[in-house]
Design a protein around this motif. Structure first.
Motif, PDB file in Angstrom:
ATOM      1  N   ALA A 292      79.485  52.198 -22.453  1.00 43.69           N
ATOM      2  CA  ALA A 292      78.411  52.814 -23.501  1.00 43.69           C
ATOM      3  C   ALA A 292      77.162  51.927 -23.466  1.00 43.69           C
ATOM      4  O   ALA A 292      77.345  50.613 -23.405  1.00 43.69           O
ATOM      5  N   SER A 293      76.109  52.671 -23.746  1.00 42.98           N
ATOM      6  CA  SER A 293      75.020  52.031 -24.125  1.00 42.98           C
ATOM      7  C   SER A 293      74.873  51.435 -25.373  1.00 42.98           C
ATOM      8  O   SER A 293      75.851  51.772 -26.048  1.00 42.98           O
ATOM      9  N   VAL A 294      74.045  50.463 -25.501  1.00 43.53           N
ATOM     10  CA  VAL A 294      73.895  49.890 -26.915  1.00 43.53           C
ATOM     11  C   VAL A 294      73.587  50.913 -27.931  1.00 43.53           C
ATOM     12  O   VAL A 294      74.267  51.018 -29.322  1.00 43.53           O
ATOM     13  N   SER A 295      72.507  51.767 -27.706  1.00 46.36           N
ATOM     14  CA  SER A 295      72.476  52.889 -28.928  1.00 46.36           C
ATOM     15  C   SER A 295      73.441  53.758 -29.107  1.00 46.36           C
ATOM     16  O   SER A 295      73.727  54.062 -30.187  1.00 46.36           O
ATOM     17  N   GLU A 296      74.139  53.857 -28.050  1.00 47.06           N
ATOM     18  CA  GLU A 296      75.431  54.988 -28.274  1.00 47.06           C
ATOM     19  C   GLU A 296      76.371  54.239 -29.097  1.00 47.06           C
ATOM     20  O   GLU A 296      77.158  54.989 -30.101  1.00 47.06           O
ATOM     21  N   LEU A 297      76.667  52.992 -28.900  1.00 44.32           N
ATOM     22  CA  LEU A 297      77.284  52.110 -29.671  1.00 44.32           C
ATOM     23  C   LEU A 297      77.155  52.018 -31.296  1.00 44.32           C
ATOM     24  O   LEU A 297      78.005  52.042 -32.390  1.00 44.32           O
ATOM     25  N   GLY A 298      75.828  52.062 -31.449  1.00 46.42           N
ATOM     26  CA  GLY A 298      75.344  52.119 -32.873  1.00 46.42           C
ATOM     27  C   GLY A 298      75.232  53.479 -33.358  1.00 46.42           C
ATOM     28  O   GLY A 298      75.057  53.225 -34.870  1.00 46.42           O
TER      29      GLY A 298
ATOM     30  N   SER B  92      82.021  36.188 -27.348  1.00 42.99           N
ATOM     31  CA  SER B  92      83.616  36.067 -27.466  1.00 42.99           C
ATOM     32  C   SER B  92      84.146  36.535 -26.191  1.00 42.99           C
ATOM     33  O   SER B  92      85.367  36.026 -26.184  1.00 42.99           O
ATOM     34  N   GLY B  93      83.725  36.987 -25.363  1.00 41.58           N
ATOM     35  CA  GLY B  93      84.186  37.435 -23.994  1.00 41.58           C
ATOM     36  C   GLY B  93      84.680  38.782 -24.251  1.00 41.58           C
ATOM     37  O   GLY B  93      85.529  39.191 -22.933  1.00 41.58           O
ATOM     38  N   LEU B  94      84.766  39.492 -25.310  1.00 42.64           N
ATOM     39  CA  LEU B  94      85.399  40.895 -25.505  1.00 42.64           C
ATOM     40  C   LEU B  94      84.378  42.023 -24.558  1.00 42.64           C
ATOM     41  O   LEU B  94      85.531  42.914 -24.260  1.00 42.64           O
ATOM     42  N   ILE B  95      83.356  41.782 -24.487  1.00 40.13           N
ATOM     43  CA  ILE B  95      82.469  42.818 -23.734  1.00 40.13           C
ATOM     44  C   ILE B  95      81.747  42.072 -22.803  1.00 40.13           C
ATOM     45  O   ILE B  95      81.517  40.986 -22.996  1.00 40.13           O
ATOM     46  N   ARG B  96      81.206  42.876 -21.800  1.00 39.81           N
ATOM     47  CA  ARG B  96      80.176  42.341 -20.953  1.00 39.81           C
ATOM     48  C   ARG B  96      79.101  43.528 -20.842  1.00 39.81           C
ATOM     49  O   ARG B  96      79.378  44.713 -21.365  1.00 39.81           O
ATOM     50  N   SER B  97      77.905  43.108 -20.573  1.00 41.26           N
ATOM     51  CA  SER B  97      76.741  44.318 -20.682  1.00 41.26           C
ATOM     52  C   SER B  97      76.110  44.086 -19.250  1.00 41.26           C
ATOM     53  O   SER B  97      75.796  42.922 -18.750  1.00 41.26           O
ATOM     54  N   GLN B  98      75.250  44.984 -18.810  1.00 41.18           N
ATOM     55  CA  GLN B  98      74.638  45.164 -17.892  1.00 41.18           C
ATOM     56  C   GLN B  98      73.219  45.973 -17.973  1.00 41.18           C
ATOM     57  O   GLN B  98      73.257  46.970 -18.808  1.00 41.18           O
ATOM     58  N   LYS B  99      71.995  45.345 -17.758  1.00 39.72           N
ATOM     59  CA  LYS B  99      70.810  46.179 -18.165  1.00 39.72           C
ATOM     60  C   LYS B  99      70.156  46.695 -17.025  1.00 39.72           C
ATOM     61  O   LYS B  99      70.245  45.982 -15.735  1.00 39.72           O
ATOM     62  N   THR B 100      70.214  48.033 -16.872  1.00 42.16           N
ATOM     63  CA  THR B 100      69.431  48.672 -16.001  1.00 42.16           C
ATOM     64  C   THR B 100      68.402  49.205 -16.563  1.00 42.16           C
ATOM     65  O   THR B 100      68.397  50.359 -17.135  1.00 42.16           O
ATOM     66  N   GLY B 101      67.162  48.936 -15.875  1.00 47.00           N
ATOM     67  CA  GLY B 101      65.907  49.442 -16.532  1.00 47.00           C
ATOM     68  C   GLY B 101      65.826  49.055 -18.015  1.00 47.00           C
ATOM     69  O   GLY B 101      65.934  47.927 -18.424  1.00 47.00           O
ATOM     70  N   ARG B 102      65.663  50.065 -18.769  1.00 47.42           N
ATOM     71  CA  ARG B 102      65.493  50.008 -20.202  1.00 47.42           C
ATOM     72  C   ARG B 102      66.912  50.129 -20.901  1.00 47.42           C
ATOM     73  O   ARG B 102      67.063  49.940 -22.470  1.00 47.42           O
TER      74      ARG B 102
ATOM     75  N   ARG C 201      70.870  49.121 -21.796  1.00 44.00           N
ATOM     76  CA  ARG C 201      71.847  48.022 -21.687  1.00 44.00           C
ATOM     77  C   ARG C 201      73.238  48.638 -21.815  1.00 44.00           C
ATOM     78  O   ARG C 201      73.284  49.257 -22.942  1.00 44.00           O
ATOM     79  N   THR C 202      73.919  48.657 -20.645  1.00 40.78           N
ATOM     80  CA  THR C 202      75.391  49.201 -20.683  1.00 40.78           C
ATOM     81  C   THR C 202      76.724  48.277 -21.015  1.00 40.78           C
ATOM     82  O   THR C 202      76.510  47.261 -20.281  1.00 40.78           O
ATOM     83  N   CYS C 203      77.398  48.780 -21.867  1.00 43.64           N
ATOM     84  CA  CYS C 203      78.570  47.663 -22.325  1.00 43.64           C
ATOM     85  C   CYS C 203      79.868  48.258 -21.767  1.00 43.64           C
ATOM     86  O   CYS C 203      79.903  49.407 -21.730  1.00 43.64           O
ATOM     87  N   SER C 204      80.793  47.199 -21.387  1.00 45.49           N
ATOM     88  CA  SER C 204      81.948  47.745 -21.059  1.00 45.49           C
ATOM     89  C   SER C 204      82.885  46.498 -21.539  1.00 45.49           C
ATOM     90  O   SER C 204      82.639  45.366 -21.917  1.00 45.49           O
ATOM     91  N   ILE C 205      84.119  46.947 -21.757  1.00 44.89           N
ATOM     92  CA  ILE C 205      85.165  46.185 -22.279  1.00 44.89           C
ATOM     93  C   ILE C 205      85.724  45.162 -21.354  1.00 44.89           C
ATOM     94  O   ILE C 205      85.676  45.480 -20.171  1.00 44.89           O
TER      95      ILE C 205
END
Length: 137
Positions: free
Chosen positions: A42-48, A68-78, A80-84
Motif C-alpha cells: 500500500a502507498s503511504v497515503s493509503e496507510l494513513g 524496526s524491519g517490519l516493513i520495506r518501502s520503495q519510491k517510484t516517482g512521487r 512511496r509503496t510499503c510492503s510487510i
C-alpha cells in the motif's frame, strides 16, 4: 531497561532488533498499518487514510516501522509503496512462542507437583470423606 547481554534471539535476531519490533508494534496506529500491509502493499497515503493524523505523522510512523524491519518501502516517482517484511514478524512470533512454551512447561510441572503433593488427600467434592482417627478416652 533489561541488560542486552543476549547477542541473538530467535532466528538470529539480535535483542536490540527485537526491542525495535516490539516498540514499533506498541503504537495502535502502526499496528493498524501492519495489519493493512498484511493484505498486500500500500502507498503511504493509503496507510494513513483510516487514521486521524497528518501525512507527515504517517510518514514518521512508516519510518519507525522501516527502522524496526517490519516493513520495506520503495519510491517510484512521487509514490512511496510499503510492503510487510514477514521475517521480522515471524521472529517476534517465535520469541513469544518460546516464552509461551516455557511457561506452559513450568505450569505443567507445577500442576504435577501439586497433584503429587495432594496424593492421599481427597479433593473436595470427590465423594471420599477424610475421617479423623477417633480418640480413645
Amino acid at each position: 531497561m533489561l541488560d542486552q547481554v543476549s547477542a541473538g534471539g530467535p532466528g538470529g535476531m539480535a535483542a536490540a532488533d527485537l526491542d525495535r519490533v516490539f516498540q514499533a508494534l506498541a503504537d495502535p496506529g502502526r499496528r493498524l498499518m501492519v495489519e493493512r500491509l498484511s493484505r498486500g502493499p500500500a502507498s503511504v497515503s493509503e496507510l494513513g487514510r483510516p487514521l486521524a493524523m497528518s501525512l507527515a505523522a504517517v510518514v514518521q510512523h512508516v519510518q519507525v516501522l522501516e527502522a524496526s524491519g517490519l516493513i520495506r518501502s520503495q519510491k517510484t516517482g512521487r509514490i512511496r509503496t510499503c510492503s510487510i517484511n514477514a521475517a521480522a514478524l515471524r521472529s517476534a512470533e517465535s520469541w513469544i512462542a518460546e516464552r509461551r512454551a516455557l511457561w506452559e512447561r513450568r505450569l505443567d510441572r507445577l500442576g504435577d507437583y501439586l497433584g503429587d503433593a495432594a496424593g492421599g488427600v481427597p479433593s473436595p467434592g470427590s465423594g471420599q470423606e477424610h475421617h479423623q482417627p477417633e480418640e480413645n478416652s
